[in-house]
Design a protein around this motif. Structure first.
Motif, mmCIF file in Angstrom:
data_model
loop_
_atom_site.group_PDB
_atom_site.id
_atom_site.type_symbol
_atom_site.label_atom_id
_atom_site.label_comp_id
_atom_site.label_asym_id
_atom_site.label_seq_id
_atom_site.Cartn_x
_atom_site.Cartn_y
_atom_site.Cartn_z
ATOM 1 N N HIS A 235 82.716 30.025 -43.905
ATOM 2 C CA HIS A 235 82.644 29.870 -42.452
ATOM 3 C C HIS A 235 83.967 30.182 -41.755
ATOM 4 O O HIS A 235 84.201 29.720 -40.638
ATOM 5 C CB HIS A 235 82.136 28.469 -42.073
ATOM 6 N N HIS B 237 86.136 32.049 -39.313
ATOM 7 C CA HIS B 237 85.749 32.791 -38.116
ATOM 8 C C HIS B 237 86.648 34.024 -37.931
ATOM 9 O O HIS B 237 86.632 34.647 -36.892
ATOM 10 C CB HIS B 237 85.829 31.887 -36.882
ATOM 11 N N ARG C 51 82.841 16.841 -33.377
ATOM 12 C CA ARG C 51 83.046 17.497 -32.079
ATOM 13 C C ARG C 51 81.868 17.276 -31.130
ATOM 14 O O ARG C 51 81.908 17.718 -29.991
ATOM 15 C CB ARG C 51 83.328 18.984 -32.274
ATOM 16 N N HIS D 2 84.716 22.730 -40.270
ATOM 17 C CA HIS D 2 84.642 24.096 -39.772
ATOM 18 C C HIS D 2 85.939 24.848 -40.102
ATOM 19 O O HIS D 2 87.031 24.310 -39.928
ATOM 20 C CB HIS D 2 84.467 24.086 -38.251
ATOM 21 N N GLU E 189 74.176 25.709 -40.578
ATOM 22 C CA GLU E 189 75.196 24.682 -40.387
ATOM 23 C C GLU E 189 74.522 23.347 -40.116
ATOM 24 O O GLU E 189 74.024 23.117 -39.021
ATOM 25 C CB GLU E 189 76.102 25.078 -39.213
ATOM 26 N N TYR F 116 72.255 26.363 -36.454
ATOM 27 C CA TYR F 116 72.512 24.953 -36.745
ATOM 28 C C TYR F 116 71.248 24.199 -37.128
ATOM 29 O O TYR F 116 70.132 24.623 -36.846
ATOM 30 C CB TYR F 116 73.167 24.296 -35.521
HETATM 31 ZN ZN ZN Z 1 79.925 26.975 -37.007
#
Ligand code: ZN
Length: 733
Positions: free
Chosen positions: A142, A144, A205, A251, A488, A528
């Motif tokens: 994951h 980015h 988050r 993440h 996710e 997700y």
């Molecule tokens: Zn993500």
């Protein structure tokens, strides 16, 4: 380009024959070794469990680091422009003498269905039926800051500027090569497990969504994110470590959307640190010890541990919407724990690495028992879920809600959307209806209370926008169950799934004390997976739960089915389910123009120095040099090569030794596209405090494409900085 050339991964008849021969030889050797090993262990003082056969492998999977969008923040401006750290695929093969399983964790945003199908096709051609859909799990860390372009569904192709052959090929070849290496070095060995908590490295988050889960359920856990690190230690029969595989839920977004250098982010850097630790003296990406840090149920888990704040006022963001009174969603951003994103990446990576190393060192619970693997394809757009004795519910055709466009506090959307939207915005709804078509009443009702922004399940042109057919898969390695999650999962979703799988596996009484781990971003990407309760809040994660409010319930049902089949010995009877499509290349689109021809300033050559290094640096300084350069896309397959070397001069032998490459954390290779197709490259070397004093130089190796007559020709070039001295800091005190 420097470095040795890699073995070609294309499959010829000769290679296939060689591979087949190798398989037979391996099988024979393995049988002999196993027999020897077993007879040895029987002579030992204590009765021991039979060893497994274990193979580990790591291979470079970095694609062309220029102009291709980075995959994760869905920001088309965030295109690749250099390398901070390289991306690797890490493969672990385990065999119990009868069955074999393969687990791969790759430094990429997520596995895609396209990538998995392409990898399986190559494996089939090379190894026949040895590595298959049911015994191979492919997972992404994951990060980015890896390249996009390896998807076949329209939505993902749009955010990647299409299907990009060059970046896909690097991933397919890198992943297959990591499996090839693991396959070739398979040998008898043992696995030990350990687990422990890691604090100060993750926060939730979307705590508002988490709080919507039942109080009774929340009371069972001390935190709103999973803190556990689960570690598998692989050793040979002498007890020498050959690899580590670990899971931790966070993440990989310590590097934010302003970064344009390819980077493996916090999880990949944790692998790097442990591998450098174990492979003493080896350059990054080299050495036999392989350390894989796999993603897990990280859906609502951020590494930005200082949390979100309104960057313009310094005040806290709105708790439900993560927006700011002035400037809205865009101003609410999460930071930390470091001073900048490099610092934050390093801190989180060091935390994970140190904890995993401790657990590895103390791992003494041997993993024993047979291997199992169970896999099915499920049409997730149409699953009937048994909610309780009297009620059923259904999953929906895929769709994304309004809050999807708000993004998260780790990287927000640019438009005026906020998280937590349960009512659509009429302005955007109208634009959607005109541009993309109105979602059917059935789909709108199915997704309630999600206001639909992208009606992807009903959009099929030029190709379906989202997948319907999804992989569900479990690998059982003795007492450790690896659940391959196709997206996710939030913290609580992961906990419910672990519990359900454990219960089913242990239901027959034969399997006991099973440790279940969630491997996130595996096999296919479906955004997700929140709990039903979290879904009601419709923050980013709920809005991105694409098969509707009962998505998790459907997965619980499907994975329970797989676990039950394993427990009852009925895996062979599991129906494969509907086969996913592999769209023909000609139907995929590509919006990325070919790399333009290179130009250089008058009276200069590619590789010429534009900005020279200083003559002397202290350790801790940054040496920097800028070269006239070509577009890195012209360098073709860059795996196992480097655009950069930092070299030290040895007086005694009069030779230069490479101490860093572009894979090194200490180097930053930046490609700057200038005007009129002229471009240059800046190489920074962040001189580590432990660097030896001496004379150094920095080299850049690249390719330029120019016309020779009317024919475009690619030629390699090299540039080298002036020699500079590095002195210990005390000289200057
Ligand atoms: Zn993500």
């Amino acid at each position: 380009m420097a470095g040795k050339r890699t073995v070609c991964c294309g499959v010829s008849a000769l290679e296939a024959t060689l591979a087949a021969l190798l398989m037979i030889m391996t099988a024979v050797c393995v049988t002999l070794i196993t027999l020897t090993a077993m007879s040895n262990t029987r002579q030992g003082p204590e009765p021991q469990h039979e060893p497994y056969l274990i193979g580990v492998g790591r291979a470079d999977c970095t694609g062309p680091p220029a102009e291709i969008p980075l995959m994760g923040y869905a920001n088309l401006q965030q295109t690749a422009a250099g390398i901070h750290t390289r991306l690797y695929s890490r493969a672990f093969i385990i065999d119990d003498g009868q069955r074999r399983v393969v687990f791969v964790t790759a430094d990429i945003g997520m596995m895609s269905q396209r990538l998995r199908l392409e990898v399986l096709k190559v494996l089939q051609a090379k190894y026949g039926n040895l590595y298959r859909r049911d015994n191979v799990v492919l997972s992404g860390t994951h990060t980015h800051s890896g390249l996009g372009g390896y998807f076949q569904y329209t939505l993902f192709m749009i955010t990647s500027k299409g299907y990009i052959k060059a970046s896909t090929q690097a991933l397919v070849n890198g992943i297959v090569r990591s499996i090839d290496i693991a396959h070739r070095n398979i040998r008898p060995g043992r696995i030990y497990m350990n687990r422990g908590d890691l604090e100060d490295s993750s926060i939730n988050r979307s705590p508002h969504s988490y709080l919507n889960n039942p109080q009774r359920e929340r009371d069972r856990y001390k935190s709103n994110t999973d803190k556990q690190v689960v570690v598998l230690k692989f050793t040979d029969l002498d007890g020498d470590g050959i690899g580590l595989l670990s899971w931790f839920a966070v993440h990989a977004v310590s590097m934010n959307y302003t970064n344009q250098m390819v980077s493996s982010d916090n999880m990949g850097y944790a692998s790097y640190l442990l591998e450098q630790d174990k492979n003493r003296g080896a350059l990054p990406g080299q050495g036999a010890f392989v350390a894989g840090f796999s993603s897990s149920n990280l859906g609502d888990v951020s590494p930005n541990t200082r949390g979100p704040v309104c960057v313009n006022t310094g005040l806290p963001c709105d708790y439900l919407n993560s927006s700011c009174p002035v400037g809205g969603t865009k101003m609410c951003k999460a930071f930390g724990p470091g001073g900048d994103m490099f610092d934050s990446t390093s801190i989180i990576a060091h935390n994970i690495y140190k904890r995993a190393k401790e657990l590895y060192g103390k791992a003494d619970k041997e993993v024993t028992g047979f291997l199992h693997s169970a896999h099915q394809w499920v049409n997730m757009a149409n699953v009937t879920v048994q909610i309780n004795a009297t009620h059923t519910a259904r999953t929906c055709k895929p769709a994304l809600g309004h809050s999807f466009a708000a993004g998260t506090t780790d990287g927000g959307g640019d438009l005026n959307f906020t998280q937590g939207a349960v009512v659509g915005d009429p302005f955007w709804d109208e634009i959607r209806d005109v541009l993309l078509g109105k979602p059917s009443n059935e789909t709108q009702e199915c997704h309630h209370p999600k206001p639909i922004l992208f009606n992807t399940g009903e959009m099929r042109r030029p190709l379906p926008w989202h997948p319907d057919v999804v992989d569900v898969q479990i690998l059982l390695i003795g007492s450790v169950a690896v659940v391959a999650a196709p997206g996710e999962m939030t913290t609580m979703s992961g906990r419910r799934l672990r519990e359900a799988v454990k219960q089913e596996l242990e239901s027959e009484g034969k399997l006991k004390d099973i440790e279940v781990v969630i491997s996130g971003l595996s096999n296919i990407y479906t955004h997700y997976i929140t709990t039903y309760e979290e879904y009601q809040v419709q923050r980013y994660e709920g809005a991105s739960t694409i098969y509707g409010p009962h998505t998790l319930s459907a997965y619980l049902q499907e994975y329970r089915g797989l676990a039950r089949a394993i427990a009852q010995g009925g895996v062979a009877k599991l129906p494969a389910g509907p086969q996913p499509p592999l769209f023909e290349d000609s139907r995929l689109f590509n919006l990325l123009p070919a790399a333009a021809l290179d130009r250089k300033p008058a009276n200069s050559s590619f590789g010429d120095v534009l900005q020279q290094v200083y003559p002397v640096y202290r350790v801790g300084d940054v040496a920097s040099v800028t070269f006239v350069a070509g577009n890195p896309r012209h360098s073709g397959d860059i795996r196992d090569k480097t655009f950069v070397t930092v070299e030290i001069y040895h007086n005694r032998t009069s030779t230069w030794e490479v101490v860093c490459t572009d894979a090194s954390w200490e180097t930053r290779f930046r490609w700057l596209k200038g005007s009129g197709r002229q471009s240059n490259v800046t190489v920074e070397w962040h001189i580590p405090l432990q660097a030896a004093a001496g004379s150094y130089r920095i080299r850049h190796l690249g390719h330029a494409k120019q016309l020779q007559g009317s024919r475009p020709v690619v030629t390699p070039y090299e540039g080298v900085s002036a020699v500079f001295a590095v002195t210990p800091s005390y000289y200057h005190q």
